[in-house]
Design a protein around this motif. Structure first.
Motif, PDB file in Angstrom:
ATOM      1  N   CYS A  56      35.937  31.012  13.768  1.00 45.01           N
ATOM      2  CA  CYS A  56      34.548  31.307  14.422  1.00 45.01           C
ATOM      3  C   CYS A  56      34.542  31.842  15.972  1.00 45.01           C
ATOM      4  O   CYS A  56      34.725  30.728  16.470  1.00 45.01           O
ATOM      5  CB  CYS A  56      33.648  30.271  13.951  1.00 45.01           C
ATOM      6  N   THR A  57      34.230  32.945  16.167  1.00 46.19           N
ATOM      7  CA  THR A  57      34.282  33.391  17.583  1.00 46.19           C
ATOM      8  C   THR A  57      33.078  32.695  18.505  1.00 46.19           C
ATOM      9  O   THR A  57      33.239  32.417  19.481  1.00 46.19           O
ATOM     10  CB  THR A  57      34.205  34.864  17.573  1.00 46.19           C
ATOM     11  N   TYR A  58      31.997  32.453  17.665  1.00 47.37           N
ATOM     12  CA  TYR A  58      30.933  31.769  18.246  1.00 47.37           C
ATOM     13  C   TYR A  58      31.239  30.247  18.560  1.00 47.37           C
ATOM     14  O   TYR A  58      30.756  29.718  19.715  1.00 47.37           O
ATOM     15  CB  TYR A  58      29.599  31.737  17.674  1.00 47.37           C
ATOM     16  N   CYS A  59      32.009  29.539  17.780  1.00 51.73           N
ATOM     17  CA  CYS A  59      32.495  28.159  17.953  1.00 51.73           C
ATOM     18  C   CYS A  59      33.492  28.288  19.166  1.00 51.73           C
ATOM     19  O   CYS A  59      33.388  27.318  19.902  1.00 51.73           O
ATOM     20  CB  CYS A  59      33.185  27.599  16.809  1.00 51.73           C
ATOM     21  N   LEU A  60      34.296  29.189  19.237  1.00 52.27           N
ATOM     22  CA  LEU A  60      35.290  29.471  20.156  1.00 52.27           C
ATOM     23  C   LEU A  60      34.729  29.788  21.639  1.00 52.27           C
ATOM     24  O   LEU A  60      35.059  29.001  22.719  1.00 52.27           O
ATOM     25  CB  LEU A  60      36.279  30.396  19.920  1.00 52.27           C
ATOM     26  N   ARG A  61      33.623  30.371  21.460  1.00 52.31           N
ATOM     27  CA  ARG A  61      32.820  30.701  22.835  1.00 52.31           C
ATOM     28  C   ARG A  61      32.065  29.404  23.207  1.00 52.31           C
ATOM     29  O   ARG A  61      32.473  29.139  24.483  1.00 52.31           O
ATOM     30  CB  ARG A  61      31.715  31.717  22.478  1.00 52.31           C
ATOM     31  N   LEU A  62      31.754  28.755  22.402  1.00 53.15           N
ATOM     32  CA  LEU A  62      30.931  27.238  22.898  1.00 53.15           C
ATOM     33  C   LEU A  62      32.154  26.450  23.433  1.00 53.15           C
ATOM     34  O   LEU A  62      32.014  25.833  24.326  1.00 53.15           O
ATOM     35  CB  LEU A  62      30.310  26.772  21.598  1.00 53.15           C
ATOM     36  N   ARG A  63      33.301  26.383  22.710  1.00 57.46           N
ATOM     37  CA  ARG A  63      34.281  25.391  23.034  1.00 57.46           C
ATOM     38  C   ARG A  63      34.968  25.626  24.396  1.00 57.46           C
ATOM     39  O   ARG A  63      35.139  24.979  25.312  1.00 57.46           O
ATOM     40  CB  ARG A  63      35.503  25.183  22.035  1.00 57.46           C
ATOM     41  N   LEU A  64      34.930  26.977  24.801  1.00 59.31           N
ATOM     42  CA  LEU A  64      35.717  27.608  25.879  1.00 59.31           C
ATOM     43  C   LEU A  64      34.625  27.303  27.205  1.00 59.31           C
ATOM     44  O   LEU A  64      35.119  27.049  28.236  1.00 59.31           O
ATOM     45  CB  LEU A  64      35.905  28.903  26.091  1.00 59.31           C
ATOM     46  N   ARG A  65      33.399  27.739  26.848  1.00 61.52           N
ATOM     47  CA  ARG A  65      32.302  27.687  27.813  1.00 61.52           C
ATOM     48  C   ARG A  65      32.191  26.108  28.252  1.00 61.52           C
ATOM     49  O   ARG A  65      31.576  25.941  29.222  1.00 61.52           O
ATOM     50  CB  ARG A  65      31.069  28.385  27.580  1.00 61.52           C
ATOM     51  N   LEU A  66      32.204  25.221  27.397  1.00 54.30           N
ATOM     52  CA  LEU A  66      32.063  23.896  27.623  1.00 54.30           C
ATOM     53  C   LEU A  66      33.175  23.080  28.499  1.00 54.30           C
ATOM     54  O   LEU A  66      32.840  22.335  29.137  1.00 54.30           O
ATOM     55  CB  LEU A  66      31.750  22.943  26.446  1.00 54.30           C
ATOM     56  N   GLY A  67      34.283  23.896  28.529  1.00 51.62           N
ATOM     57  CA  GLY A  67      35.540  23.283  29.116  1.00 51.62           C
ATOM     58  C   GLY A  67      35.795  22.037  28.846  1.00 51.62           C
ATOM     59  O   GLY A  67      35.849  21.605  27.596  1.00 51.62           O
ATOM     60  N   ARG A  68      35.959  21.027  29.913  1.00 51.63           N
ATOM     61  CA  ARG A  68      36.513  19.565  29.470  1.00 51.63           C
ATOM     62  C   ARG A  68      35.526  18.929  28.992  1.00 51.63           C
ATOM     63  O   ARG A  68      35.810  17.748  28.081  1.00 51.63           O
ATOM     64  CB  ARG A  68      37.135  19.120  30.843  1.00 51.63           C
ATOM     65  N   GLY A  69      34.384  19.126  28.971  1.00 50.67           N
ATOM     66  CA  GLY A  69      33.217  18.622  28.541  1.00 50.67           C
ATOM     67  C   GLY A  69      33.083  18.462  26.942  1.00 50.67           C
ATOM     68  O   GLY A  69      32.481  17.770  26.394  1.00 50.67           O
ATOM     69  N   ALA A  70      33.573  19.519  26.414  1.00 51.05           N
ATOM     70  CA  ALA A  70      33.855  19.556  25.162  1.00 51.05           C
ATOM     71  C   ALA A  70      34.559  18.360  24.347  1.00 51.05           C
ATOM     72  O   ALA A  70      34.196  18.096  23.023  1.00 51.05           O
ATOM     73  CB  ALA A  70      34.586  20.868  24.413  1.00 51.05           C
ATOM     74  N   ARG A  71      35.501  17.612  24.908  1.00 52.87           N
ATOM     75  CA  ARG A  71      36.151  16.540  24.498  1.00 52.87           C
ATOM     76  C   ARG A  71      35.173  15.308  24.371  1.00 52.87           C
ATOM     77  O   ARG A  71      35.461  14.404  23.610  1.00 52.87           O
ATOM     78  CB  ARG A  71      37.116  16.234  25.406  1.00 52.87           C
ATOM     79  N   GLN A  72      33.958  15.263  24.866  1.00 57.48           N
ATOM     80  CA  GLN A  72      33.152  14.244  24.831  1.00 57.48           C
ATOM     81  C   GLN A  72      32.113  14.294  23.676  1.00 57.48           C
ATOM     82  O   GLN A  72      31.669  13.530  23.291  1.00 57.48           O
ATOM     83  CB  GLN A  72      32.091  14.299  26.083  1.00 57.48           C
ATOM     84  N   LEU A  73      32.159  15.562  23.195  1.00 57.08           N
ATOM     85  CA  LEU A  73      31.240  15.582  21.830  1.00 57.08           C
ATOM     86  C   LEU A  73      32.022  15.427  20.520  1.00 57.08           C
ATOM     87  O   LEU A  73      33.208  15.297  20.594  1.00 57.08           O
ATOM     88  CB  LEU A  73      30.910  17.387  21.548  1.00 57.08           C
ATOM     89  N   HIS A  74      31.201  15.289  19.538  1.00 53.27           N
ATOM     90  CA  HIS A  74      31.989  14.896  18.157  1.00 53.27           C
ATOM     91  C   HIS A  74      32.138  16.024  17.291  1.00 53.27           C
ATOM     92  O   HIS A  74      30.937  16.731  17.144  1.00 53.27           O
ATOM     93  CB  HIS A  74      30.968  13.996  17.673  1.00 53.27           C
ATOM     94  N   TRP A  75      33.203  16.589  17.059  1.00 54.84           N
ATOM     95  CA  TRP A  75      33.602  17.950  16.456  1.00 54.84           C
ATOM     96  C   TRP A  75      33.815  17.617  14.911  1.00 54.84           C
ATOM     97  O   TRP A  75      34.688  16.656  14.627  1.00 54.84           O
ATOM     98  CB  TRP A  75      34.796  18.677  16.865  1.00 54.84           C
ATOM     99  N   VAL A  76      33.132  18.463  13.884  1.00 47.55           N
ATOM    100  CA  VAL A  76      33.346  18.205  12.449  1.00 47.55           C
ATOM    101  C   VAL A  76      33.608  19.774  12.133  1.00 47.55           C
ATOM    102  O   VAL A  76      32.850  20.580  12.248  1.00 47.55           O
ATOM    103  CB  VAL A  76      31.975  17.721  11.898  1.00 47.55           C
ATOM    104  N   ASP A  77      34.836  19.900  11.718  1.00 44.89           N
ATOM    105  CA  ASP A  77      35.211  21.291  10.918  1.00 44.89           C
ATOM    106  C   ASP A  77      34.698  21.019   9.505  1.00 44.89           C
ATOM    107  O   ASP A  77      35.193  20.369   8.562  1.00 44.89           O
ATOM    108  CB  ASP A  77      36.766  21.130  10.806  1.00 44.89           C
TER     109      ASP A  77
END
Length: 124
Positions: A56-77
């Motif tokens: 999902c390109t939108y998921c990738l965009r979200l992940r990359l724009r969040l940077g290191r902060g993305a690791r603080q979220l809970h991710w469910v595939d």
């Protein structure tokens, strides 16, 4: 391709495969957990839950724009967790539209990454 006299095509194919592997890598996306565990953790720490799927390109965009902060979220595939897919379909009129971010029990479909970052700072 390399041995058939087309080294340029072989290099392009190799780079494409490396890019595909990288996009789906845990190096890009934090390790996914199950929807029930993510919701339990979110109830305890107040951090948002992100429902996503590989490719999902939108998921990738979200992940990359969040940077290191993305690791603080809970991710469910949602492709690996049927309960996660059920949550997403319930929030999106039967569609598996991702990323769907759940903040305080309320789903948001494809939210702006800056907004997600603000929600993360509020939960800290």
């Amino acid at each position: 391709m390399l041995f058939a006299g087309s080294p340029g095509s072989a290099v392009v194919l190799l780079l494409g495969l490396v890019l595909l592997a990288g996009v789906n890598s845990p190096l890009i996306f934090p390790k996914s957990i199950g929807a029930l565990e993510a919701q339990r953790r979110s109830a305890v720490d107040g951090r948002p839950v992100v429902f996503w799927r590989s490719g999902c390109t939108y998921c990738l965009r979200l992940r990359l724009r969040l940077g290191r902060g993305a690791r603080q979220l809970h991710w469910v595939d949602i492709w690996r967790d049927p309960a996660g897919a059920t949550v997403v379909r319930a929030a999106n009129e039967g569609n598996e539209t991702v990323p769907t971010v759940v903040v305080a029990g309320r789903p948001y479909v494809n939210p702006d990454p800056e907004w997600v970052r603000e929600q993360l700072s509020r939960s800290s």
